[in-house]
Design an enzyme around this catalytic site. Structure first.
Site, PDB file in Angstrom:
ATOM      1  N   ASP A  88       0.510  26.154  -2.897  1.00 14.02           N
ATOM      2  CA  ASP A  88       1.231  24.881  -2.792  1.00 14.02           C
ATOM      3  C   ASP A  88       2.746  25.078  -2.756  1.00 14.02           C
ATOM      4  OD1 ASP A  88       2.188  24.681  -5.762  1.00 14.02           O
ATOM      5  OD2 ASP A  88       0.052  25.126  -5.875  1.00 14.02           O
ATOM      6  N   ASP A 157      -0.661  33.193  -9.991  1.00 13.60           N
ATOM      7  CA  ASP A 157      -0.804  31.733  -9.975  1.00 13.60           C
ATOM      8  C   ASP A 157      -2.127  31.421  -9.278  1.00 13.60           C
ATOM      9  OD1 ASP A 157      -0.457  29.022  -9.802  1.00 13.60           O
ATOM     10  OD2 ASP A 157       1.282  29.087  -8.471  1.00 13.60           O
TER      11      ASP A 157
END
Lengths: 281, 281
Positions: A88, A157
């Site tokens: 993202d 992440d």
């Protein structure tokens, strides 16, 4: 008001959260996962993978500031940063707030996540076209093996470990490859789930990182977007201590806006409640 | 598995949580509210008022330890304690872990809550029959006016302010009566909701307490049982400071079991993220 409700089940299937969707922007089954992006009246735009919230505009800043700035402010001069996962773009956005950074490689396995983020999530993906950023669509657990003694900082992440490919980013072998890809004063941060619903994964990730790195410390944050509202990360290094080597003045004098992280949070996030200390003994 | 699902809506009605019920033990509409007590496969026994979770066995200890021990460990010798609300008994249980305590008055408006807690919630109500405890079923906002300069500690363990009578326990007039009922070195703690769903109430409660007390400090805890998983309380005093007057050794040498609170948490819970500092400016 006419609502479509989004239901997000916790792994045991006996509980979860629900919230209204006001507008569906994008839905696609890729090779790796299902991507959904939609607007909500309460949380702003939401990005979900396989039915689980990954980011939402209201509070993604908490996750991304905590995974990025805690290690960034301990490294004296982070120039080369690797983000594994994080398609993202929110982690890259935070990393690039540090002017020392010269190169950020983001290795996100699913190119379609990056593409969708660029199109529909401008607030998180805003730095993905920065010339300092290299986007790579490969399996992070293989990509990492190409590097030795190169990165100042690695940020893991990842998605939940239970979700297919994400599990590879929680193995001891992978953490070992990260250790080797870091320079001698290198630092790693990793998302390590929550101490309630995913407590086994949290403990396992912490223990594995502790086995490989010289220092490993679990830290915590208030994070409504992921049930149960509390999240953990691990800081791991080849020697640097997240408290002893912390210089609060660097945070006080930081010239970029931060909505969650500050010099007090940097220290207090490492204070663990008794039941969590017991879990990771 | 055949589930009945419990749906708990947030105030805006566009989001909430759901979880399975395995067995309903008690349901009753009293003069003040609807009481439900049921077992769940995931969180243990749950106690709800007007459709909102008040306690559950899995994590009620977090709420009760934080509302009780943060002020208790700052007072040098707390003997007389008033709990307003808190009918389930969890706060009284924590207060009585301190051997200095000679008298605890619990003023819970709804006698039927106390009765149900004694019968169905033995893990929280276990100290309600302790001879040091006096149970009173009155409106706390009126009851408090009977006392001047009497209590060493007042703990406001109310329901949500939006829920009828609970709102009276969030007014400046009520906080002023608490101030007057406290001795000169008296301390108060109050539940002040969360900084997301109930942020206006949190800010208002903090500001009102700041207007009346010499010191008022907001503190935070990880608390999955209340969406969004983060909760706040306010520490207020006539002079004592929750950090400067804290003696970590007292916690280290405490002889009763604590599952959340410890000497590090006592300090770190007062560190606020930037967006919360901005909210209460």
């Amino acid at each position: 008001m006419n609502h479509i409700n989004f239901f997000e089940y916790n792994p045991n299937d006996t509980s979860g959260v629900f919230f209204s969707i006001s507008n569906i922007l994008f839905s696609k089954q890729t090779k790796y996962q299902r991507i959904d992006i939609f607007d909500t009246p309460e949380f702003g735009r939401v990005f979900a993978l396989d039915g689980l919230t990954m980011t939402r505009e209201m509070d993604e800043f908490i996750y991304h500031e905590m995974i990025a700035h805690v290690p960034m402010f301990i490294h004296e001069n982070p120039k080369k940063v690797l983000v594994i996962g994080g398609g993202d773009g929110g982690t890259v956005r935070e990393v690039l707030k540090h002017s020392s950074v010269e190169e950020v490689i983001m290795c996100e396995i699913d190119a379609e996540v990056i593409e969708a983020a660029k199109k529909y999530l401008p607030l998180t993906s805003c730095e993905l076209d920065n010339p300092k950023v290299k986007l790579v669509s490969e399996d992070g657990s293989k990509f990492i093996k190409k590097y030795k003694n190169y990165f100042d900082l690695i940020i893991i992440d990842s998605t939940d470990p239970t979700e297919g490919e994400g599990g590879l980013l929680f193995t001891e072998d992978f953490y070992k490859s990260c250790f080797e890809a870091l320079t001698d004063d290198g630092i790693l941060s990793a998302e390590t789930e929550d101490p309630f619903i995913h407590k086994d994964w949290m403990r396992d990730a912490y223990k594995r990182l502790s086995n490989i790195f010289v220092k490993a410390r679990l830290y915590m944050g208030y994070l409504p977007m992921y049930p149960p509202g509390v999240w953990t990360w691990v800081f791991a290094s080849k020697g640097k201590d997240p408290i002893m080597d912390f210089e609060p003045e660097k945070v006080k004098n930081f010239d970029k806006p931060l909505k969650y992280y500050n010099e007090e949070i940097h220290v207090s996030c490492f204070s663990l409640p008794n039941f969590i200390k017991d879990m990771i003994k």
